[in-house]
Scaffold this active site. Structure first.
Site, short mmCIF file in Angstrom:
data_model
loop_
_atom_site.label_atom_id
_atom_site.label_comp_id
_atom_site.label_asym_id
_atom_site.label_seq_id
_atom_site.Cartn_x
_atom_site.Cartn_y
_atom_site.Cartn_z
N HIS A 1 -5.96 1.92 1.63
CA HIS A 1 -5.41 3.22 2.05
C HIS A 1 -6.03 3.75 3.33
CE1 HIS A 1 -3.23 3.20 -1.56
NE2 HIS A 1 -3.96 3.99 -2.31
N ASP B 1 0.88 -1.17 0.00
CA ASP B 1 0.00 0.00 0.00
C ASP B 1 0.92 1.22 0.00
OD1 ASP B 1 -1.70 2.10 0.43
OD2 ASP B 1 -2.81 1.17 2.07
N HIS B 2 1.05 1.87 -1.16
CA HIS B 2 2.07 2.91 -1.26
C HIS B 2 1.80 4.11 -0.36
CE1 HIS B 2 -0.82 4.74 -4.15
NE2 HIS B 2 -0.26 5.87 -3.78
#
Length: 504
Positions: free
Chosen positions: A253, A190-191
Site C-alpha cells: 500500500h 493492491d486494492h
C-alpha cells in the site's frame, strides 16, 4: 443486465474465485462485481465460478451470495439484479490439497458453464486464499490444463497481498509462478490503487500544468503519507501477529502511494511505461543500514485506550495474540529518494491500527516563502502552502494557503480550498476493487504490481525487519488506542522542525 448504461465492456469471460466462501469475497468481490454490472461494464456473456473447501451445491452458494449482496452491496433493484447474478453463478467445493478431484471437477464445470452460456474460454482466477497456497493452487490449475492461452483465449491470475514475507520469499514465489505462468498473466493486486484519489493522482500531476513544475525539491519541503486505521485486528490476530504493520502495509500500500507521488512522467499511461517509472523510484530509495533503522524507523504497539467513547483492549489482549507479543501495530519511516527530483526531500510514511481516526492521505508540504517582504508588517509568520490528497474515508483534495484578513491592518489567515468527489460527481458506493477487476478483464496491468516492483519493495523493507527481529522492543505497548502513535514517531519529524498532519 437490463437497464445498464452504454459503456465500455470487458471481454466475455468467467471469473473463478478460490476462497469463494471467505470474508473478502462476500464483503468486497461480489459487491464490486455488482457495481460493475450496474454500470454496464460486465457483458451478458459473463459467469462466476466459486471454489472453496466447503461442500456446497451451486444453489446453496447462490443463496449465500444473495444474502451477502443484500448486506454488503448498495442494491438498486434487488430482485432483478440478484437474479441476474444467480443465473451466472456456480460453485464447486473440495480439498485444495487434492491434485485431481477438485481441479478435475472445476475443469468440467467450466466446460459446462462456457457451453451453456456461450462464453469464450477466457478465464481469470482470483486467489482469495492464504499466500502460502498461491504457487500450489496456481500449479494445479495449470497442471489440469486450465492455464493455457490458446485459440485467442486468455488466462489471468490475481494474487492477493501479501506477496511474500520478505525479499527471499518474494523472489521464491515469483520464480515459482514464472515457471508455470507468463508475467503478463500475473496480476498482483493492491486494492488501494482502486481508490479514486489514488488513480486521480496521475491525472492531477500530469494533466494540470500548474502543479507539475513545482513538484520537486526546489519547492517541496517534505511529503507525508498516512494510512491510519481506528480498527484493531478484528479477529485476525493469528495472521496479524505473524505479520505486523510493516510487513502487512508498507511494501504494498504505502510504497505504491510513494511511487505514484514521486515518479517521473511516463511516456504513456500504458502498463509498462507507468510501472517502469514506479520501479525506478523503488530502486532510488536508499536502503537502511542498522544504524539508520535506529534513527529513521519507528515501531509501536497499542495499549488499552478509548475509541469513539468506548474502551478497547491492548493489542496483547486481542484474540489469538500472544500476551507478550512484540509484533508492531504501527510503523513510521523517513525515506530518502536518491534522484534528481527528490534529493534531500524526506518522504515520511506511517501506518497503524487503533489510531485517532480512519484516515489515509498524501500531504505535499511546500517550502516557506521568504519573509523579507513582510518584516515591517504585523505578520509574524507566513502560512506555508500544503496540498492534501484525501484517500479515505472521504476522497478529495485540499489546498492550504494564506490570504489577507479583511481590514486596515495587514494580517494573514489560513484558507483551505476543498474539492470533494461526492460534491462534484455522482456519489457511488464502491469497494476499491471495481476498477481493478475491470482492468484485469481488459488485460490492463497498469494498477497491478510487477515482479521487479515487488522485489524492489522488499529490498527496502527486509533490512528493517531483520533489525527489528534481532532487537526486540523494550517499551511495548508504547501508544494508547485512540492516539496518533508513539512519541518517537512525532520525534522523527520534530527533530527537523516538522510535525505530522493529523486528521481534523
Amino acid at each position: 443486465m437490463n437497464g445498464m448504461p452504454e459503456s465500455k465492456q470487458a471481454d466475455p469471460c468467467v471469473m473463478v474465485i478460490f476462497g469463494a466462501t471467505g470474508d473478502l469475497t462476500k464483503r468486497k468481490l461480489f459487491p464490486a462485481l455488482y457495481n460493475l454490472a450496474i454500470d454496464g461494464h460486465i457483458p451478458e456473456t459473463f459467469a462466476i465460478v466459486g471454489v472453496g473447501r466447503q461442500e456446497l451445491s451451486s444453489e446453496e452458494f447462490r443463496g449465500q451470495m444473495a444474502e451477502n449482496l443484500k448486506q454488503f452491496a448498495e442494491l438498486e433493484n434487488s430482485s432483478n439484479d440478484i437474479s441476474w447474478f444467480c443465473e451466472r453463478t456456480f460453485y464447486t467445493g473440495g480439498d485444495f490439497d487434492d491434485d485431481k478431484k477438485l481441479f478435475s471437477d472445476l475443469k468440467s464445470l467450466l466446460s459446462e458453464v462456457t457451453a451453456s452460456l456461450r462464453i469464450p474460454e477466457n478465464y481469470f482466477f482470483y486467489l482469495a486464499i492464504p499466500p502460502a497456497l498461491f504457487a500450489d493452487v496456481a500449479r494445479k490449475v495449470v497442471k489440469n490444463g486450465l492455464g493455457r492461452q490458446e485459440n485467442g483465449n486468455w488466462r489471468r491470475f490475481i494474487f492477493e497481498k501479501p506477496f511474500g514475507r520478505d525479499l527471499q520469499s518474494a523472489r521464491k514465489l515469483n520464480a515459482n509462478l514464472l515457471k508455470i505462468l507468463k508475467e503478463n498473466q500475473i496480476y498482483r493486486i493492491d486494492h488501494y490503487l482502486g481508490k479514486e484519489t489514488v488513480q486521480n493522482l496521475l491525472v492531477f500531476r500530469f494533466g494540470n500544468s500548474i502543479f507539475e513544475p513545482i513538484w520537486n525539491r526546489n519547492y517541496v519541503d517534505h511529503v507525508q503519507i498516512t494510512v491510519a486505521e481506528e480498527l484493531g485486528v478484528e479477529g485476525r490476530g493469528g495472521y496479524y501477529d505473524s505479520a505486523g504493520a510493516l510487513r502487512d502495509m508498507v511494501p504494498n500500500h504505502l510504497f505504491q502511494l510513494v511511487t505514484l507521488t514521486a515518479m517521473e512522467p511516463p511516456v504513456s499511461f500504458q502498463a509498462h511505461p507507468v510501472r517502469d517509472e514506479q520501479v525506478k523510484i523503488l530502486h532510488a530509495m536508499k536502503c537502511f543500514t542498522p544504524e539508520e533503522v535506529e534513527r529513521s524507523a519507528v515501531r509501536g504497539q497499542y495499549g488499552a485506550g478509548r475509541i469513539d467513547g468506548r474502551s478497547v483492549p491492548a493489542y496483547r489482549g486481542e484474540e489469538s495474540v500472544s500476551p507478550d507479543s512484540n509484533t508492531e501495530t504501527f510503523a513510521a519511516l523517513a525515506l530518502s529518494i536518491d534522484n534528481w527530483r527528490w534529493a534531500d526531500v524526506p518522504f515520511y510514511i506511517r501506518t497503524g491500527k487503533r489510531l485517532g481516526a480512519k484516515h489515509s492521505s498524501i500531504v505535499i508540504q511546500f517550502k516557506k516563502a521568504p519573509f523579507v517582504l513582510f518584516r515591517n508588517t504585523p505578520i509574524d509568520r507566513l502560512t506555508t502552502n500544503r496540498l492534501e490528497l484525501h484517500i479515505q474515508p472521504d476522497e478529495g483534495i485540499t489546498l492550504h494557503f494564506g490570504a489577507k484578513i479583511p481590514g486596515p491592518i495587514v494580517k494573514m489567515g489560513p484558507v483551505d480550498m476543498d474539492f470533494n468527489y461526492v460534491d462534484h460527481f455522482e456519489e457511488q458506493m464502491t469497494t476499491g476493487y471495481e476498477r481493478l477487476l475491470f482492468d484485469c478483464m481488459l488485460g490492463d496491468a497498469t494498477l497491478f504490481q510487477r515482479a521487479d516492483m515487488v522485489e524492489a519493495s522488499w529490498a527496502v523493507v527486509s533490512p528493517i525487519l531483520d533489525v527489528w527481529a534481532d532487537q526486540p522492543p523494550e517499551d511495548f505497548p508504547n501508544y494508547s488506542a485512540g492516539s496518533w502513535g508513539p512519541a518517537k514517531a512525532d520525534d522523527l519529524l520534530a527533530r527537523e522542525g516538522r510535525k505530522w498532519k493529523n486528521s481534523d
